[in-house]
Design an enzyme around this catalytic site. Structure first.
Site, PDB file in Angstrom:
ATOM      1  N   ALA A  15       0.829  -1.203   0.000  1.00  0.00           N
ATOM      2  CA  ALA A  15       0.000   0.000   0.000  1.00  0.00           C
ATOM      3  C   ALA A  15       0.869   1.261   0.000  1.00  0.00           C
ATOM      4  CB  ALA A  15      -0.978  -0.024   1.173  1.00  0.00           C
ATOM      5  N   CYS A  16       0.564   2.224   0.870  1.00  0.00           N
ATOM      6  CA  CYS A  16       1.276   3.502   0.848  1.00  0.00           C
ATOM      7  C   CYS A  16       2.750   3.387   1.222  1.00  0.00           C
ATOM      8  CB  CYS A  16       0.584   4.504   1.771  1.00  0.00           C
ATOM      9  SG  CYS A  16      -1.050   5.015   1.196  1.00  0.00           S
ATOM     10  N   SER A  17       3.133   2.273   1.835  1.00  0.00           N
ATOM     11  CA  SER A  17       4.532   2.080   2.223  1.00  0.00           C
ATOM     12  C   SER A  17       5.338   1.325   1.170  1.00  0.00           C
ATOM     13  CB  SER A  17       4.607   1.323   3.557  1.00  0.00           C
ATOM     14  OG  SER A  17       4.031   2.077   4.598  1.00  0.00           O
TER      15      SER A  17
END
Length: 393
Positions: free
Chosen positions: A173-175
């Protein structure tokens, strides 16, 4: 460029582990041509609200259905810091009969949407790195959503660029970008490869619910790319950064979730429901993620015998400006200036894995030789990734 470590406590004396230093030698950015301001987005959303409330007036009047509440540009900016976003398709998003990007499905002999934007960002990163394509050993696509299961988008980009070696996709995801950096960092450090390209193509508007007042403004589209390679002690590339260390953390949470997947068609009653798009419990995310990110950054600095005041750049995930302000306060003991912790989400909105890379790409040239910085991302999972870098040239 080689550090020899005698591991006699674990291995025979004859075994030596070669540990190579790793640098970020180039970054690239693809920005879509189309842009939507908060005002444009709110006009569309409020029109949808009027249409919805009118078509459901009977149910609303008898109390069986709640009316939708209108939004405002002021609400969006106060809640997030977002003022605008770049998108791959504007007309479909603003059309209240559609309210999602219109992206034609491409034939199998055409380049995919993600690969096309990824290649543009990758070419800029390769150019800035001044690396020969033949010297790149691997390609990783690290992003929040992939438009197909297989073949990997990374292999498609590898093919488009003429890179030999191997490629694969990964998703945190965002990481995803910081996790991708550590993945490549470990491979180069161990000596299994000499260099690699990481690409973060994000069409976030494709998994955003534009009918949800609490999140319809959050995301934008973009692609970033990073070249990582083995450092040479005697050759320092212009605007390059040594990676001093990486640190990752994951902890399961349902507070940020997207239930779209290949098994959806096996339960047709759920197809098209709101949970098949991005949804979150924003208040819990705000409360729970900030201390996790702040503590990880502080612990990581301490492990490397570095102090927070040594940082000259904090390139944080660009999800919410209020979150970043609090994270910088916890880490530094004071609010960071815009020069120290640049903000790009006001222009780009949240671009998932690409956000911290955009901030780094656009603002790292202000760092001086030997100055320290972090690239930090956080998001669904929960997941947190931190990379400490030092400017070497």
């Amino acid at each position: 460029s080689v550090k020899k470590v005698n591991c006699h406590n674990q291995f025979p004396l004859s075994i030596l582990i070669l540990m190579f230093k790793v640098q970020i030698s180039g970054t690239g950015l693809f920005t879509p041509k189309e842009k939507i301001s908060n005002e444009e987005l709110v006009d569309s959303y409020n029109k949808y609200v009027d249409e919805y409330n009118a078509s459901n007036s009977k149910e609303i009047n008898n109390g069986s259905l709640e009316p939708l509440e209108k939004s405002s540009a002021e609400f969006i900016e106060k809640a997030s810091g977002v003022k605008s976003r770049y998108v791959q398709n504007k007309s479909g998003i603003l059309d209240t009969s559609f309210m999602r990007p219109r992206l034609n499905e491409r034939s199998e002999d055409q380049i995919s949407n993600l690969a096309e934007m990824g290649v543009i960002a990758a070419k800029e990163a390769i150019k800035n790195s001044q690396i020969d394509i033949k010297e790149i050993d691997a390609v990783i696509v690290a992003c929040s959503n992939l438009e197909r299961a297989y073949p990997a988008i990374a292999i498609e980009i590898q093919n488009e660029l003429g890179i030999e070696g191997f490629a694969f996709d990964m998703n945190v995801a965002c990481s995803s970008a910081t996790f991708g950096i550590q993945t490549i960092f470990d491979m180069i450090k161990s000596g299994s490869i000499k260099s690699a390209l990481m690409v973060n193509p994000e069409i976030c508007t494709g998994h955003l619910n534009f009918k949800d007042r609490d999140c319809h403004f959050i995301f934008g589209d973009v692609a970033t790319a990073v070249v990582l390679e083995r450092m040479s002690e005697d050759i320092h590339k212009n605007n390059s950064y040594e990676i001093l260390g990486t640190k990752l953390l994951t902890e399961f949470s349902n507070n940020i979730r997207n239930n779209y997947g290949f098994l959806n068609s096996s339960s047709p009653e759920g197809v098209g429901k709101a949970d098949k798009l991005f949804h979150q419990n924003g208040r819990k995310v705000f409360k729970e993620v900030i201390p996790k990110v702040s503590n990880l950054i502080k612990d990581h600095l301490e492990e490397n015998k570095l102090a927070a005041e040594d940082l000259k750049g904090m390139y944080l995930h660009q999800a919410n400006e209020n979150m970043n302000v609090l994270i910088s306060k916890y880490v530094l003991g004071k609010e960071a200036s815009r020069d120290l912790a640049p903000v790009v989400l006001d222009e780009y909105a949240n671009t998932s894995s690409a956000g911290s890379i955009i901030a780094f790409h656009k603002h790292n040239k202000s760092l001086k030789k030997d100055e320290l910085a972090i690239i930090c991302s956080f998001g669904a999972g929960y997941s947190v990734g931190n990379v400490i870098v030092k400017k070497i040239a």
